[in-house]
Scaffold this active site. Structure first.
Site, mmCIF file in Angstrom:
data_model
loop_
_atom_site.group_PDB
_atom_site.id
_atom_site.type_symbol
_atom_site.label_atom_id
_atom_site.label_comp_id
_atom_site.label_asym_id
_atom_site.label_seq_id
_atom_site.Cartn_x
_atom_site.Cartn_y
_atom_site.Cartn_z
ATOM 1 N N SER A 33 0.803 -1.231 0.000
ATOM 2 C CA SER A 33 0.000 0.000 0.000
ATOM 3 C C SER A 33 0.833 1.278 0.000
ATOM 4 O O SER A 33 0.323 2.344 -0.318
ATOM 5 C CB SER A 33 -0.921 0.019 1.215
ATOM 6 O OG SER A 33 -0.162 -0.120 2.399
ATOM 7 N N ASP A 320 -3.749 7.760 7.821
ATOM 8 C CA ASP A 320 -4.723 6.839 8.415
ATOM 9 C C ASP A 320 -3.992 5.894 9.369
ATOM 10 O O ASP A 320 -2.850 6.140 9.738
ATOM 11 C CB ASP A 320 -5.523 6.099 7.331
ATOM 12 C CG ASP A 320 -4.678 5.073 6.548
ATOM 13 O OD1 ASP A 320 -3.484 4.891 6.872
ATOM 14 O OD2 ASP A 320 -5.227 4.452 5.614
ATOM 15 N N HIS A 323 -0.886 4.398 7.236
ATOM 16 C CA HIS A 323 -0.156 5.024 6.130
ATOM 17 C C HIS A 323 0.208 6.482 6.380
ATOM 18 O O HIS A 323 -0.562 7.229 6.973
ATOM 19 C CB HIS A 323 -0.991 4.927 4.847
ATOM 20 C CG HIS A 323 -1.408 3.534 4.553
ATOM 21 N ND1 HIS A 323 -2.676 3.057 4.818
ATOM 22 C CD2 HIS A 323 -0.704 2.476 4.067
ATOM 23 C CE1 HIS A 323 -2.741 1.773 4.490
ATOM 24 N NE2 HIS A 323 -1.554 1.400 4.037
#
Length: 360
Positions: A33, A320, A323
């Site tokens: 990610s 978040d 991340h």
């Protein structure tokens, strides 16, 4: 000795590769990610998603599938080089199928899948694409002559993966059977195989990026026994162990694959410097997620029902629960692009992109 190997590898490269100067035409990106630009969005079987608001809200102004509020490191490096941002492979593939595109992009592609790891089993239940399958997607295109071989030799290759493997080691269910050291070694075996394959497929300039301090992410509050008032030391020890192995793999690339060269991006150290001196780097919060809910903002994914959003996302280290914010990514990108030996070594990405490689 390391310098000798470096210069020897440059001499070897100078006789095998094209003169590209600063104009690196393409970047091929593999990982999780930290790099995913939307592959998971195009994967109907995948439940690890960021294709809903407020993801993307501070730069693209709509969700793109990137797990942050704007651009990632791969995006910033593309901008520094002066090439368009790479499309997710699955998006480009779909465009070929539906006829809106005739060939794969010439500025590289992004194969990264959020939630994936270097171990095939990591988050398999979420339908993510592990590094082995990302490699196979690339390999198939090369074998089908859908990617120009000369382009591959001129391109940059970025690899960043392993956070999800280490985070899931600490899950309370189905506990790990390996010791932390053995687990990290099994991860590094997979990375070794990945590097071997990518080098044999023609990759000449490889960027291996370390994991950040995974034990500091707000989502650690989801794990039983993880401290809230400080980073999770056990997890960060595994991360450091993995990073050390990754750097050693990078050092061995010019020796094992003459004509190829790798740099190691010390992302862990760079992020710890931000955490130690937040104000200097424009942060007002290096602990909590800007977007989420619960302790540290780490108990709920951003955008899910009941989430809360901070007023100034780019003053937060974390966007978040897992991340970094775009501001964090931008600072990391600058460190990797033009930073000193303590940030990226043996040379930075600007030097790697600038190498004059002459074809004889």
């Amino acid at each position: 000795m390391e310098k000798l190997v470096f210069f020897a590898s440059l001499l070897v490269m100078s006789s095998t590769s094209l003169a590209v100067g600063f104009n690196v035409p393409a970047i091929f990106i593999f990982g999780d990610s930290i790099f995913d630009a939307g592959n998971n969005h195009y994967n109907n079987n995948c439940s690890a998603q960021a294709d809903f608001p407020p993801y993307g809200s501070n730069f693209f102004h709509h969700p793109t599938g990137r797990f942050t509020n704007g651009r990632t490191v791969a995006d910033f490096i593309s901008e520094f080089i002066g090439i368009p941002l790479q499309k997710p492979f699955l998006e480009a593939q779909l465009e070929l199928v539906n006829g809106s595109r005739k060939e794969y992009p010439s500025n590289g592609m992004n194969f990264a899948s959020a939630g994936s790891g270097v171990l095939r089993a990591t988050n398999q239940d979420l339908g993510v694409t592990p590094i082995q399958d990302q490699l196979q997607q690339f390999k198939t295109l090369v074998q089908q002559n859908r990617i120009n071989k000369e382009l591959i030799q001129e391109s940059l290759f970025f690899f960043e993966s392993g956070s999800n493997d280490i985070f899931s080691y600490f899950y309370p269910f189905g506990g790990p059977t390996l010791t932390p050291d053995a687990y990290v070694q099994s991860m590094l075996s997979e990375v070794t195989a990945f590097i071997d394959q990518i080098s044999k497929l023609g990759a000449r300039r490889i960027g291996l990026f370390s994991l950040g301090p995974v034990g500091c992410v707000p989502a650690r509050t989801l794990l039983p026994g993880a401290p809230v008032n400080k980073c999770y030391g056990k997890m960060n020890r595994m991360v450091k162990n993995y990073n050390m192995g990754l750097e050693n793999l990078g050092r061995s690339i010019p020796i094992n694959y003459p004509g190829s060269f790798a740099v190691y991006g010390a992302v862990y150290k760079t992020v710890q410097i931000f955490r130690a001196n937040p104000k200097r780097y424009g942060f007002s919060d290096v602990t909590n997620a800007c977007c989420g809910d619960g302790t540290l903002g780490g108990l709920l994914q951003c955008g899910k029902e009941g989430y809360k959003l901070c007023v100034k996302p780019n003053e937060y280290l974390f966007w978040d629960y897992f991340h970094p914010s775009e501001h964090t990514y931008k600072l990391i990108s600058k460190a990797l692009w033009s930073g000193s030996h303590s940030r990226i070594r043996p040379v930075n990405l600007k030097t790697l992109a600038n190498m004059t490689l002459i074809q004889h």
